[in-house]
Scaffold this motif. Structure first.
Motif, PDB file in Angstrom:
ATOM      1  N   ARG A  21      61.585  41.072  22.018  1.00 11.37           N
ATOM      2  CA  ARG A  21      60.974  40.340  20.916  1.00 11.37           C
ATOM      3  C   ARG A  21      61.998  39.486  20.191  1.00 11.37           C
ATOM      4  NH1 ARG A  21      57.878  44.504  17.199  1.00 11.37           N
ATOM      5  NH2 ARG A  21      57.510  42.551  16.083  1.00 11.37           N
ATOM      6  N   TRP A  22      63.179  40.065  19.956  1.00  8.66           N
ATOM      7  CA  TRP A  22      64.223  39.316  19.242  1.00  8.66           C
ATOM      8  C   TRP A  22      64.657  38.091  20.035  1.00  8.66           C
ATOM      9  CZ3 TRP A  22      65.130  39.594  14.372  1.00  8.66           C
ATOM     10  CH2 TRP A  22      64.924  40.790  13.674  1.00  8.66           C
ATOM     11  N   SER A  23      64.891  38.259  21.318  1.00 10.87           N
ATOM     12  CA  SER A  23      65.376  37.133  22.116  1.00 10.87           C
ATOM     13  C   SER A  23      64.333  36.025  22.190  1.00 10.87           C
ATOM     14  CB  SER A  23      65.757  37.603  23.520  1.00 10.87           C
ATOM     15  OG  SER A  23      64.660  38.197  24.166  1.00 10.87           O
ATOM     16  N   LEU A  24      63.081  36.399  22.383  1.00  8.95           N
ATOM     17  CA  LEU A  24      62.038  35.386  22.471  1.00  8.95           C
ATOM     18  C   LEU A  24      61.817  34.685  21.137  1.00  8.95           C
ATOM     19  CD1 LEU A  24      59.506  37.248  24.762  1.00  8.95           C
ATOM     20  CD2 LEU A  24      60.812  35.189  25.309  1.00  8.95           C
ATOM     21  N   GLU A  25      61.948  35.407  20.046  1.00  8.55           N
ATOM     22  CA  GLU A  25      61.800  34.786  18.734  1.00  8.55           C
ATOM     23  C   GLU A  25      62.867  33.721  18.519  1.00  8.55           C
ATOM     24  OE1 GLU A  25      60.971  37.307  15.209  1.00  8.55           O
ATOM     25  OE2 GLU A  25      62.574  36.160  14.229  1.00  8.55           O
ATOM     26  N   ALA A  26      64.103  34.016  18.936  1.00  6.50           N
ATOM     27  CA  ALA A  26      65.201  33.065  18.742  1.00  6.50           C
ATOM     28  C   ALA A  26      65.136  31.910  19.737  1.00  6.50           C
ATOM     29  CB  ALA A  26      66.543  33.781  18.864  1.00  6.50           C
TER      30      ALA A  26
END
Length: 220
Positions: A108-113
């Motif tokens: 989730r974090w990587s896709l958000e960034a």
């Protein structure tokens, strides 16, 4: 002395995984005595020698942007964080080896960034199942770091590290596991230190160099 060129590396992960302690260790080679919750974003700087020991050696600033780790789904929370994602050159994804959910949330974090203009509502993380194609075209260098290695009993370390090893493969990234309260895990010459240096070199190359090794002018 001429001003040093710099690159911007995001440090992402859930609250409580030890991002602030990690950044302090990376930038000052010291243990952070009294870590606190990061509100918004905190920036620290590490000096890195690109291609150290070669004729191409050059010193750069590595800006480490420690982004607050709230995983709230509210649009306002994501919109606030989005301002930190501009002009990023690399991402360090941090998870707590004792907390399986923090490992799963790295997707989730990587896709958000990486997709800051698109809400990552379609991410599936169920027993390691997710849409791999969302990472297929990523050109941003990634590094996965697992913290709190000291809190895992020796008898269970192999089991835990086997479980988390798929993260590096999924993100096409190298993996470092450590204890942020012990600088020896990043001691000069250690495998972890080599991986870290290799990651920073890759970030710098993506930012400043063409594939043929020639430096490019990039004023973004």
């Amino acid at each position: 002395m001429a001003a040093l060129d710099r690159v911007k590396v995001l440090v992402l992960g859930d609250s409580g995984v030890g991002k602030s302690s990690l950044v302090h260790l990376l930038c000052h080679n010291q243990v952070l005595g009294n870590p606190s919750w990061t509100v918004g974003c905190s920036v620290d700087v590490r000096i890195h020698d690109y291609k150290e020991g070669t004729p191409e050696e050059k010193t750069y600033y590595i800006e480490l942007w420690d982004v607050g780790g709230s995983v709230g789904s509210a649009t306002s929370v994501k919109s606030t964080r989005a301002v930190f994602y501009n002009l990023l050159n690399g991402i360090i994804l941090v998870h707590d080896l004792t907390n399986k959910k923090s490992s799963q949330n790295l997707y989730r974090w990587s896709l958000e960034a990486l997709n800051r203009d698109v809400a990552p509502t379609g991410v599936l993380v169920t027993n390691g199942d997710y849409d791999r194609e969302q990472f297929a075209d990523n050109q941003i260098p990634l590094l996965v770091i697992g913290t709190k290695l000291d809190q895992i009993p020796e008898t269970k370390r192999n089991e835990v590290l086997t479980r988390t090893a798929f993260l590096a493969e999924d993100f096409n990234a190298e993996e470092i596991n450590l204890d942020c309260t012990n600088p020896r895990y990043l001691a000069a010459g250690s495998s972890n230190a080599v991986k870290l240096s290799r990651f920073f070199d890759k970030v710098i190359e993506k930012r400043y160099y063409l594939r043929d090794g020639n430096q490019v002018c990039n004023f973004s």
